[in-house]
Scaffold this active site. Structure first.
Site, mmCIF file in Angstrom:
data_model
loop_
_atom_site.group_PDB
_atom_site.id
_atom_site.type_symbol
_atom_site.label_atom_id
_atom_site.label_comp_id
_atom_site.label_asym_id
_atom_site.label_seq_id
_atom_site.Cartn_x
_atom_site.Cartn_y
_atom_site.Cartn_z
ATOM 1 N N GLU A 1 -5.051 -3.253 -4.145
ATOM 2 C CA GLU A 1 -4.346 -3.402 -2.852
ATOM 3 C C GLU A 1 -5.180 -2.859 -1.688
ATOM 4 O O GLU A 1 -4.663 -2.282 -0.731
ATOM 5 C CB GLU A 1 -2.940 -2.803 -2.920
ATOM 6 N N GLY A 2 -6.489 -3.058 -1.832
ATOM 7 C CA GLY A 2 -7.441 -2.615 -0.822
ATOM 8 C C GLY A 2 -8.087 -1.305 -1.228
ATOM 9 O O GLY A 2 -7.407 -0.303 -1.415
ATOM 10 N N GLY B 1 -12.053 21.354 -22.818
ATOM 11 C CA GLY B 1 -12.257 20.342 -23.871
ATOM 12 C C GLY B 1 -10.981 19.607 -24.226
ATOM 13 O O GLY B 1 -11.014 18.404 -24.528
ATOM 14 N N ARG C 1 0.831 -1.218 0.000
ATOM 15 C CA ARG C 1 0.000 0.000 0.000
ATOM 16 C C ARG C 1 0.861 1.262 0.000
ATOM 17 O O ARG C 1 0.428 2.299 -0.516
ATOM 18 C CB ARG C 1 -0.969 -0.041 1.192
ATOM 19 N N ILE D 1 -9.352 21.956 -15.760
ATOM 20 C CA ILE D 1 -8.575 23.151 -16.133
ATOM 21 C C ILE D 1 -8.270 23.130 -17.630
ATOM 22 O O ILE D 1 -8.258 24.177 -18.292
ATOM 23 C CB ILE D 1 -7.288 23.231 -15.272
#
Ligand code: CAA
Length: 379
Positions: A363-364, A340, A243, A337
């Protein structure tokens, strides 16, 4: 308390950044489009010693520590998140359990080639009916003679099919619940071990996630990692470290989103002035910069705790939770920001937003991280 990186870490960061700018930025959009696994650049990473950054030299590593490894994942992911997860899974989810729980023979046979970059690693936990509930595994390992016989399947396995070595969790004693799960080292090419569907994904498309299929796959008893029944603990502690790696991947994505947003908002002229002159844009940039700094402190702290042999389970979950949600928010703002242009593939922010999403899931999930944090906080 020290808020700056050491000269050694600054030097390593520069090296990881230069490599990533030179080798990964030019191919990131292409592998996203084609879903081709980048064998060439992963080989270059191996030649530069990236595949064993935190492990001792006697096991083929670079002995540079966990923070250096996290800086590598961050910088690599800033350029290409697909390479980031390929490296993170190899180091955190395959090398680490062998380093931590393997015996000397297993380390010599598997960790040395993995950490020195001669072989690539993967981790097999998730199954169709065992995702967040990792205890619900159905893959079976039955002891027979001098071997374990594996039957079952795994899904969404990063580096699946490409990797040479797999740390796989299977049920050895169905009557014992969590204590009936064991971990095994399985080599690619073992009869009865094949690969199924390769996933077509929203993001991290230059990395590979496949199904692993075990049909009467016989592996020597020497490939049991730790003791029978240790598998759930091995998987959970492995994911604690993983993690931090995914937190670093998210941080790299978020940093790239911020840099793209800053550059574009200074260049883009509307109403006769750069859009960066507008407070609406400035507030988005301010929030992105602040959250990224906070995420960076959480990720580096977790890596520092791990490197210094202190408890890090809760801090790793905090780092992953906050960094992944920061990556999602930052990449979302970067697209906004860009207007398009942010929605079309010529601009990098489109890929960053797709790549960011998975960091909140694998990973959770964020919900699992909150469970881990709440559990530790309320204990
Ligand atoms: N370290 C050590 N032990 C741990 C642990 C940890 N981090 N987490 C749990 N345990 C132990 C507990 O202490 C407990 O032991 P005892 O029975 O002896 O008390 C036991 O394990 C059971 O703990 P829980 O009751 O908390 O377990 P649970 O079944 O409720 O599950 C969970 C908890 C946090 C939800 C866990 O199942 C989990 O983390 N799920 C998510 C799984 C996950 O992250 N999957 C990712 C797949 S890999 C991947 O994504 C790779 C990729 O491609 C990038």
């Amino acid at each position: 308390m020290e808020f700056s990186l050491s000269p050694k870490h600054e030097m390593l960061r520069t090296m990881y950044r230069e490599f990533s700018e030179k080798e990964l930025v030019p191919i990131a959009a292409q592998i996203d489009e084609t879903m081709e696994f980048p064998f060439e650049t992963v080989k270059k990473m191996a030649e530069l010693g990236f595949m064993g950054i935190p492990y001792p030299k006697e096991y083929g590593g670079a002995a540079a520590g966990d923070l250096a490894y996290i800086l590598a994942v961050e910088e690599i992911s800033r350029a290409c998140a697909s390479h980031g997860v390929t490296l993170s899974v190899h180091i955190s989810l395959c090398c680490w359990p062998i380093y931590k729980y393997g015996n000397q023979a297993q380390k010599e046979k598997y960790l040395i080639p993995l950490a020195s970059g001669k072989k690539l690693g993967a981790f097999g936990l998730t199954e169709p009916n065992a995702g967040t509930d990792a205890s619900g595994l159905q893959t079976r390992a039955v002891f027979d003679g001098d071997e374990y016989v594996l039957n079952g399947s795994k899904i969404f396995i990063t580096n699946g099919g490409i990797a040479d070595v797999y740390v796989v969790q299977a049920v050895t004693d169905p009557g014992k619940g969590l204590k009936g799960i064991s971990s095994f080292i399985v080599e690619k090419g073992t009869p009865g071990f094949t690969f199924g569907k390769k996933e077509n994904k929203m993001g991290i498309r230059g990395s590979v996630q496949t199904e692993l299929i075990f049909q009467d796959c016989r592996i020597p008893k020497e490939n049991l990692l730790g003791q029978e029944g240790d598998g759930f603990k091995i998987a959970m502690t492995t994911l604690d470290g993983g993690r931090i790696g995914i937190g670093a991947q998210a941080l790299g994505i978020a940093q790239a989103a911020l840099e793209e947003a800053v550059k574009y908002s200074k260049e883009r002229i509307q109403f006769n002035k750069p859009i960066a002159n507008n407070q609406a844009i400035q507030w988005m940039i301010a929030d992105m910069a602040t959250e990224i700094d906070a995420a960076r402190f959480l990720v580096y702290r977790a890596a520092w705790l791990k490197e210094n042999n202190k408890p890090y389970s809760k801090e790793a979950a905090m780092a992953k939770l906050f960094a992944s949600e920061t990556a999602m928010r930052a990449s979302h703002k970067a697209v906004q920001i860009h207007g398009g242009y942010g929605f079309i593939k010529e601009y990098r922010v489109e890929r960053l937003m797709r790549d960011a999403k998975i960091t909140e899931i694998y990973e959770g999930t964020s919900e699992v991280q909150r469970m881990v944090i709440a559990g530790a906080t309320l204990k």
